[in-house]
Design an enzyme around this catalytic site. Structure first.
Site, PDB file in Angstrom:
ATOM      1  N   ASP A 269       0.195  -1.134  -0.044  1.00  0.00           N
ATOM      2  CA  ASP A 269      -0.092   0.265  -0.292  1.00  0.00           C
ATOM      3  C   ASP A 269       0.846   0.839  -0.181  1.00  0.00           C
ATOM      4  O   ASP A 269       1.959   1.496   0.783  1.00  0.00           O
ATOM      5  CB  ASP A 269      -0.663   0.005   1.172  1.00  0.00           C
ATOM      6  CG  ASP A 269      -1.388  -1.188   1.630  1.00  0.00           C
ATOM      7  OD1 ASP A 269      -1.367  -1.740   0.951  1.00  0.00           O
ATOM      8  OD2 ASP A 269      -2.373  -0.908   2.484  1.00  0.00           O
TER       9      ASP A 269
HETATM   10  C1  FRU Z   1      -4.204  -4.082   2.342  1.00  0.00           C
HETATM   11  C2  FRU Z   1      -3.235  -4.045   4.465  1.00  0.00           C
HETATM   12  C3  FRU Z   1      -3.496  -3.075   5.134  1.00  0.00           C
HETATM   13  C4  FRU Z   1      -2.911  -3.565   6.113  1.00  0.00           C
HETATM   14  C5  FRU Z   1      -1.094  -3.742   5.444  1.00  0.00           C
HETATM   15  C6  FRU Z   1      -0.554  -4.350   5.428  1.00  0.00           C
HETATM   16  O1  FRU Z   1      -3.203  -3.963   1.707  1.00  0.00           O
HETATM   17  O2  FRU Z   1      -3.316  -5.252   4.238  1.00  0.00           O
HETATM   18  O3  FRU Z   1      -5.163  -3.247   5.857  1.00  0.00           O
HETATM   19  O4  FRU Z   1      -2.315  -1.804   6.946  1.00  0.00           O
HETATM   20  O5  FRU Z   1      -1.643  -3.752   3.843  1.00  0.00           O
HETATM   21  O6  FRU Z   1       0.446  -4.823   5.176  1.00  0.00           O
END
Ligand code: FRU
EC number: 3.2.1.26
Length: 540
Positions: free
Chosen positions: A22
């Site tokens: 992300d």
């Molecule tokens: C989305 C996610 C979020 C989390 C992060 C962990 O891709 O699963 O919900 O905060 O990635 O890396």
């Protein structure tokens, strides 16, 4: 051939190595754009998550800095997961992020904050995680292992800050609302801002205002007349993102999607392909709202380990509300055009009869930006839309009616990343169907024939395009092609689809680009401009 590097991107954001997911806390501060992102410093698979940090003055060239936030305290010992930045009055950025703490149960999620160590450093190199963290814990019936990804906060007229945290209760997706006067002490509102049954965990919620008047973006706290709101969630179950446009009732702190829209996974998407965990931010220097989204790999985890990297960020997009109020529009940030190198044009008004394939020569087809407008004389030959497809999603229809299945009005479009003898190609195309009293326009980005390599995920991504095709009698397409990326914008950004593909033959100078028509109605290429795309001077 160096299999390891042919699929690296030329101009899409990626670090030198390792896993990324992300985009986090994008913001503009003192002339500098900041992008943080989920990063594994130790390998090309997910794990050991920190906030990596890169800065840019143009959103094109990126300089890596040291990790901004990494596990070091009891409140984030097992990971620093996604979150957002908010600029407090006096131009003071603060980050809200999810920390993973010692259970039981395993993986308990709490919301923390971090502040810059030195506000006079425009690069914001060092971040402090004060000892009064965590700010928010699941102590009120929330599910502590599905409780994460705080949004950018907004300020209301009475001086209260609000922010959302994504969650679920059983299978109901929830965006909890928290309020604070001082950004430190947060209280959960009695009602979530919104929730929806059977949608599962709402990851990475994003909530922001859009203007009913013009293309300008709005700062996150703006409310009032001529303003609508957008709520986007990333659904863990489908791995796609959905948004609605609706009304934010500020007094009650409730968001109500417009009833013309579907709320849930049959609803609207920013992108009908590989695009997840996205986040927007307001760029005050150009009065626009910018969307960043992550695309993961479509190859195997073993292949990622061999490559030594996994995940990219797609090109940032300017986003605004369509004047109809019914959907968002998106377009690659204008800065991308500074990477355009040599240009070729197809001769204007070129006709494409049934089965025609015309090569666009003279550019680096593996790394290019293509804009094309197609027109046609009549919709008479449009194939009927089978009523039983009403139960199908666009992707399923595209998998039945691919680019090689001859049609009436379409399929027509681009063949990207094509090998010389077409052993490999990724078509991006339209097909027009005649339905009851209307026409349906399907846009596809089909990875089925993208590679001779085995073990790849090769979906026929597709979405419908909400245009009045019978009136327009033309439709445009822009594709950003980048070695293993095909990121496409249909009808000026009305429907967007991103694919990750791994050609083995159609790489570097052996990649080709074509326009094609496989329908019986002749298509005219009104204009086609294609540019070789340069690499940024600096990419991490
Ligand atoms: C989305 C996610 C979020 C989390 C992060 C962990 O891709 O699963 O919900 O905060 O990635 O890396």
């Amino acid at each position: 051939q160096n299999v390891k590097q042919v699929h690296r991107t030329g101009y899409h954001f990626q670090p030198k190595q390792n896993w990324i997911n992300d985009p986090n806390g994008p913001m503009y501060y003192k002339g500098v754009y900041h992008l943080f992102y989920q990063y594994n410093p130790k390998g090309a698979v997910w794990g050991n998550i920190v906030w990596a940090h890169s800065v840019s003055t143009d959103l094109i060239n990126w300089h890596p800095l040291e990790h901004a936030i990494f596990p070091s305290k009891p409140f984030d010992k097992y990971g620093c997961w996604s979150g957002s930045a908010t600029i407090l009055p006096g131009n003071k950025p603060v980050i809200l992020y999810t920390g993973i703490v010692e259970g039981p149960p395993k993986n308990v999620q709490v919301q923390n904050y971090a502040i810059p160590a030195n506000l006079s450093d425009p690069y914001l190199r060092k971040w402090i995680k004060p000892d009064n963290n965590p700010l928010v814990i699941a102590n009120n019936g929330e599910n502590s292992t599905a409780f994460r990804d705080p949004t950018t906060a907004w300020l209301d007229k009475s001086g209260h800050w609000k922010m959302l945290v994504g969650s679920k209760r059983h299978q109901r997706g929830i965006a909890y609302l928290y309020r604070s006067k001082d950004f430190i002490k947060w209280t959960k509102a009695k009602h979530p801002i919104h929730s929806q049954a059977e949608t599962g965990m709402w990851e990475c919620p994003d909530f922001f205002p859009v203007s009913l008047k013009g293309l300008n973006g709005l700062d996150t706290s703006v409310t009032g007349e001529n303003v609508k709101h957008v709520l986007k969630v990333s659904l863990d179950i489908t791995r796609y993102e959905y948004y609605t446009v609706g009304t934010y009732f500020t007094e009650k702190d409730r968001y109500v999607p417009d009833n013309t829209l579907v709320d849930g996974w049959a609803g609207l998407r920013y992108d009908y392909g590989n695009f997840y965990a996205s986040k927007t931010f307001f760029d005050p220097s150009k009065n626009r709202r910018i969307l960043w989204g992550w695309a993961n790999e479509s190859d195997s985890a073993e292949h990622d380990v061999t490559k030594g990297w996994a995940g990219i960020q797609l090109i940032p997009r300017t986003l605004w509300l369509d004047p109809s109020g019914k959907q968002l529009m998106q377009w690659p940030i204008e800065e991308l055009e500074t990477l355009r190198g040599s240009k070729v044009e197809l001769s204007k008004k070129q006709k494409l009869g049934k089965g025609h394939l015309v090569e666009v020569k003279g550019i680096t087809a593996a790394q290019a930006d293509v804009e094309v407008t197609f027109s046609f004389g009549s919709l008479e030959k449009a194939e009927p839309f089978d009523p039983k497809w009403l139960q199908y999603d666009a992707q399923k229809i595209c998998s039945l009616k691919g680019s090689t299945v001859q049609g009436g009005l379409g399929p027509f479009g681009l063949l990207t990343l094509a090998s010389e003898k077409l052993e490999e190609y990724t078509p991006v195309f339209f097909r027009v169907f005649k339905a009851q009293n209307t026409h349906k326009v399907l846009m596809c980005s089909d990875a089925t024939r993208s590679s001779l390599m085995k073990g790849l995920y090769t979906p026929s991504f597709a979405g419908f395009v909400d245009v009045d095709i019978a009136v327009d009698k033309k439709i445009s397409l822009r594709s950003l092609i980048d070695n293993s990326v095909v990121e496409s914008f249909g009808a000026k950004g009305r429907t967007c689809i991103s694919s990750r593909v791994y050609p083995t033959l159609a790489v570097y100078e052996n990649a080709h680009l074509y326009v094609f028509n496989n329908g019986s109605e002749t298509i005219t290429v009104e204009n086609l401009d294609a540019w070789s795309m340069r690499k940024p001077l600096r990419m991490n």
